[in-house]
Design a protein around this motif. Structure first.
Motif, mmCIF file in Angstrom:
data_model
loop_
_atom_site.group_PDB
_atom_site.id
_atom_site.type_symbol
_atom_site.label_atom_id
_atom_site.label_comp_id
_atom_site.label_asym_id
_atom_site.label_seq_id
_atom_site.Cartn_x
_atom_site.Cartn_y
_atom_site.Cartn_z
ATOM 1 N N SER A 338 -13.125 10.944 -10.169
ATOM 2 C CA SER A 338 -12.430 10.245 -9.093
ATOM 3 C C SER A 338 -11.645 11.292 -8.319
ATOM 4 O O SER A 338 -11.590 12.458 -8.737
ATOM 5 N N PRO A 339 -11.005 10.937 -7.202
ATOM 6 C CA PRO A 339 -10.260 11.955 -6.453
ATOM 7 C C PRO A 339 -9.213 12.686 -7.280
ATOM 8 O O PRO A 339 -8.929 13.861 -7.035
ATOM 9 N N THR A 340 -8.648 12.006 -8.279
ATOM 10 C CA THR A 340 -7.592 12.618 -9.084
ATOM 11 C C THR A 340 -7.993 12.779 -10.551
ATOM 12 O O THR A 340 -7.157 13.115 -11.380
ATOM 13 N N THR A 341 -9.276 12.558 -10.869
ATOM 14 C CA THR A 341 -9.765 12.669 -12.241
ATOM 15 C C THR A 341 -10.889 13.686 -12.303
ATOM 16 O O THR A 341 -11.947 13.486 -11.698
ATOM 17 N N PRO A 342 -10.709 14.804 -13.004
ATOM 18 C CA PRO A 342 -11.773 15.797 -13.107
ATOM 19 C C PRO A 342 -13.029 15.222 -13.751
ATOM 20 O O PRO A 342 -12.990 14.219 -14.474
ATOM 21 N N TYR A 343 -14.148 15.875 -13.506
ATOM 22 C CA TYR A 343 -15.431 15.436 -14.047
ATOM 23 C C TYR A 343 -15.406 15.448 -15.573
ATOM 24 O O TYR A 343 -15.042 16.442 -16.208
ATOM 25 N N ALA A 382 -5.127 11.462 -3.882
ATOM 26 C CA ALA A 382 -6.280 10.657 -3.496
ATOM 27 C C ALA A 382 -6.295 10.433 -1.988
ATOM 28 O O ALA A 382 -5.242 10.332 -1.356
ATOM 29 N N PRO A 383 -7.497 10.322 -1.393
ATOM 30 C CA PRO A 383 -7.588 10.125 0.048
ATOM 31 C C PRO A 383 -7.508 8.646 0.435
ATOM 32 O O PRO A 383 -7.671 7.753 -0.388
ATOM 33 N N TRP A 400 -9.297 10.822 4.344
ATOM 34 C CA TRP A 400 -8.144 11.467 4.964
ATOM 35 C C TRP A 400 -7.043 11.608 3.925
ATOM 36 O O TRP A 400 -6.638 10.627 3.296
ATOM 37 N N THR A 401 -6.579 12.852 3.731
ATOM 38 C CA THR A 401 -5.563 13.122 2.721
ATOM 39 C C THR A 401 -4.465 13.991 3.318
ATOM 40 O O THR A 401 -4.744 15.068 3.852
#
Length: 639
Positions: A338-343, A382-383, A400-401
């Motif tokens: 997710s935007p704030t969760t690494p793979y 997160a965007p 957009w972030t």
């Protein structure tokens, strides 16, 4: 330029955040995956959620294309040299740790395909005979006997000569005598072919319409289960008959509706599929504006009228990819971000036929919790999904972030902005974890990530809006994005950066030549400077595929010259950073060399960074750190 919240972290911290993907299950239920812990992706395993992982492959070069045997505790993976994409295939026995090369032809590219049903052989394609043609090979893998004796792999047997260009093995039949092949004419048009290994005869399963086919599985009942967009603007799960090639929708949107996936609608692509033939269990993902929804269930009904019976499914809360079932389909694994969760790799369990099972309630478990290198949650942002209007009234979707601590409505906190343009062009920027984006946010830059016309993820019609003579319309969409930025109170429109990789690098160069007054600086990674020299020098097997998108050297030479950034290079006004890899087989390094020289001759500041041991992607963490430290210094100086 520290961020406005006051906490500054170097790029090495962000680039060292763990990245785990490509899960695979062995027949005993062992979970394998690729992890970047050592600086390049290698194969690792872990016995239970959150346990300390074990590294299996010992190399400095990157591993890829991981696939576990269906019959024993072994796996095959691919590895290139210096990021040159000429992959070789290796076999690894988990019981003994013995690793053996299946192929040893470093001048050829070997594209992983599929295991034979008994695990004694593999099928793949390779351009061993001619650089511009991929043929199909079947090869015995050998192994390790119970007494530890190593049995050598067989020689590759060419079973089919390809028609030229890219060819891929999509699936190996359960009886071991048939293979399904996909031949890509372009990113939006593929042939699907059934190859009989005994007779050598082929059967075309696709019709004359433009369509794609992916995630192909034999259903064991005279058909294939796959993801396709045949006769539809967006992709869905379908059953394809092996007897007549007819397609029956199974899951996804209503393909009979007169619908489009263009931005602003609710029709989305199915983009992932896992299927277990013995249990009939299915899992598939839908790309909903970049985010994933996951559905699981069972294939029910008869062969003429298959249907999808859903089961409880966990919420993804981000993006799910690389779906794969474990033994007896009791567990599903997938890559999650997710935007704030690494793979990392997540799993969810299902009840077996007797109603028992682990995690059978549709909950997900983080099997490989990913370390964040000591960075706090507050370092990741997160965007917001936005749409801005472009020159023809079309709405362009974008992420957009703003950097931390910046009030979007406060004109006293005007910050610089990076317009980050994805490659492809048949690609989509999605809200995945993007460590370098988080790094630039931390340094005080806002980031706009547009999915301009030509992007995938919004239906076939949208992806064709930039074809050939319409190429520069997508560049105009970038200019419209800068106009949108100028309307944002928190953005300093005198400090806008054009930034992109590969085709996105072309977009950067086109943007600074077509709209030179919009930019304070530009960063071009492995970009196309001149379409004619690019097509002349790219890998021979890629040329026809790329000409289908851009135009051909024979028919469109003058047009390709006219839209090439190099033709208008005297228009460039902003400082330019150019990065490339000397081993790049896709966009040869000559593209970087000629654009840097031409801009420098205009008296415009140019900085180049060319890695001798990299290709189209920078894969070494050491090189990545050097790369982004140099870019940060360049932007600090000029923005």
């Amino acid at each position: 330029m520290p961020d406005t919240a006051g906490a500054y972290y170097g790029v090495a911290r962000f680039l060292a955040v763990e990245h785990v993907d490509s899960p695979a299950f062995t027949p005993a239920g062992r979970l394998l995956f690729l992890a970047y812990t050592s600086g390049t992706p290698q194969v690792w395993t872990v016995d239970e959620p959150g346990a300390w992982p074990t590294r299996l492959t010992p190399h400095e070069e990157r591993a890829s294309a991981l696939s576990a045997s269906p019959a024993d505790e072994s796996f095959v993976y691919a590895m290139d040299r210096g990021s040159d994409e000429r992959d070789q295939l290796l076999h690894y026995d988990l019981a003994t740790g013995v690793e053996r090369a299946l192929t040893d032809d470093p001048e050829s590219k070997h594209a992983w395909g599929a295991w034979g049903p008994d695990g004694d052989c593999v099928a793949y394609t390779a351009n061993r005979e001619a650089d511009g043609r991929f043929d199909v090979y079947v090869q015995e893998v050998g192994g390790v006997d119970g007494d530890g004796t190593v049995t050598s792999a067989g020689d590759p047997e060419r079973v089919y000569e390809g028609p030229g260009g890219w060819l891929n093995v999509a699936a190996f039949g359960p009886e071991g005598r048939r293979i399904v092949l996909t031949k890509a004419h372009s990113s939006s048009d593929e042939d699907l072919t059934l190859l009989d290994l005994e007779s050598g005869e082929t059967t075309n399963l696709s019709d004359d319409s433009e369509a794609t086919y992916s995630h192909v599985h034999f259903d064991g009942d005279g058909g294939l289960l796959c993801v396709t967009n045949r006769d539809s603007d967006t992709a869905y799960v379908a059953r394809l008959s092996l007897s007549d090639g007819s397609v029956t929708p199974v899951a996804g949107h209503d393909v009979t509706a007169d619908a489009t996936g263009e931005p602003g609608t609710d029709e989305w692509d199915v983009d992932g599929l896992a299927f277990d033939r013995d249990t009939g269990r299915i899992a598939y993902t839908v790309n909903e504006g970049g985010y994933s929804s996951l559905s699981t269930g069972t294939l029910a009904g008869d062969r003429e009228d298959p249907r999808f019976d859903p089961t409880p499914t966990p919420d993804v809360d981000g993006i799910a990819a690389d779906l794969v079932f474990g033994p007896e389909a009791g567990r599903l694994a997938y890559t999650h971000t997710s935007p704030t969760t690494p793979y990392g790799v997540r799993t969810c369990g299902f009840a077996d036929r007797d109603g028992d099972g682990v995690d059978a309630t549709g909950t997900a478990t983080d099997w490989t919790p990913v370390g964040r290198n000591g960075l706090p949650d507050s370092a990741f942002h997160a965007p917001e999904t936005v749409r801005y209007e472009t020159f023809d009234g079309r709405a362009i979707p974008a992420y957009w972030t703003l950097p931390p601590g910046v009030d979007a409505d406060d004109p006293d906190e005007r910050v610089p902005a990076i317009v980050d343009i994805h490659g492809g062009p048949e690609h989509q920027r999605r809200p995945w974890f993007y460590p370098t984006k988080q790094y630039f946010l931390n340094r005080g830059y806002a980031v706009l990530e547009p999915n301009v016309r030509g992007s995938s993820g919004y239906g076939t019609a949208y992806s064709h809006l930039d074809d050939v003579e319409k190429r520069m319309d997508s560049v105009a969409d970038i200019a419209a994005g800068v106009e949108w930025l100028a309307e944002q109170p928190s953005v300093d429109d005198d400090r806008i950066v054009a930034y992109g990789r590969s085709y996105g690098g072309f977009m950067v160069l086109a943007a600074i030549t077509e709209y030179p007054d919009l930019w304070a600086a530009a960063v071009d990674f492995v970009g196309i400077a001149d379409f004619t020299t690019f097509l002349e020098n790219t890998g021979e097997w890629r040329r026809s595929h790329r000409e289908a998108e851009y135009g051909s050297l024979d028919d469109d030479y003058e047009f390709l010259k006219s839209i090439s950034p190099l033709t208008s290079i005297e228009e460039v006004r902003c400082p330019l950073f150019v990065q490339h890899g000397a081993n790049d087989p896709r966009v040869p390094v000559g593209e970087a060399e000629q654009v840097a020289e031409a801009v420098r001759e205009q008296g415009v500041p140019v900085e180049t960074l060319i890695f001798e041991d990299e290709g189209h992607h920078t894969t070494s963490r050491e090189n990545l750190i050097a790369e982004f430290e140099a870019i940060a210094d360049f932007l600090d100086e000029h923005v």
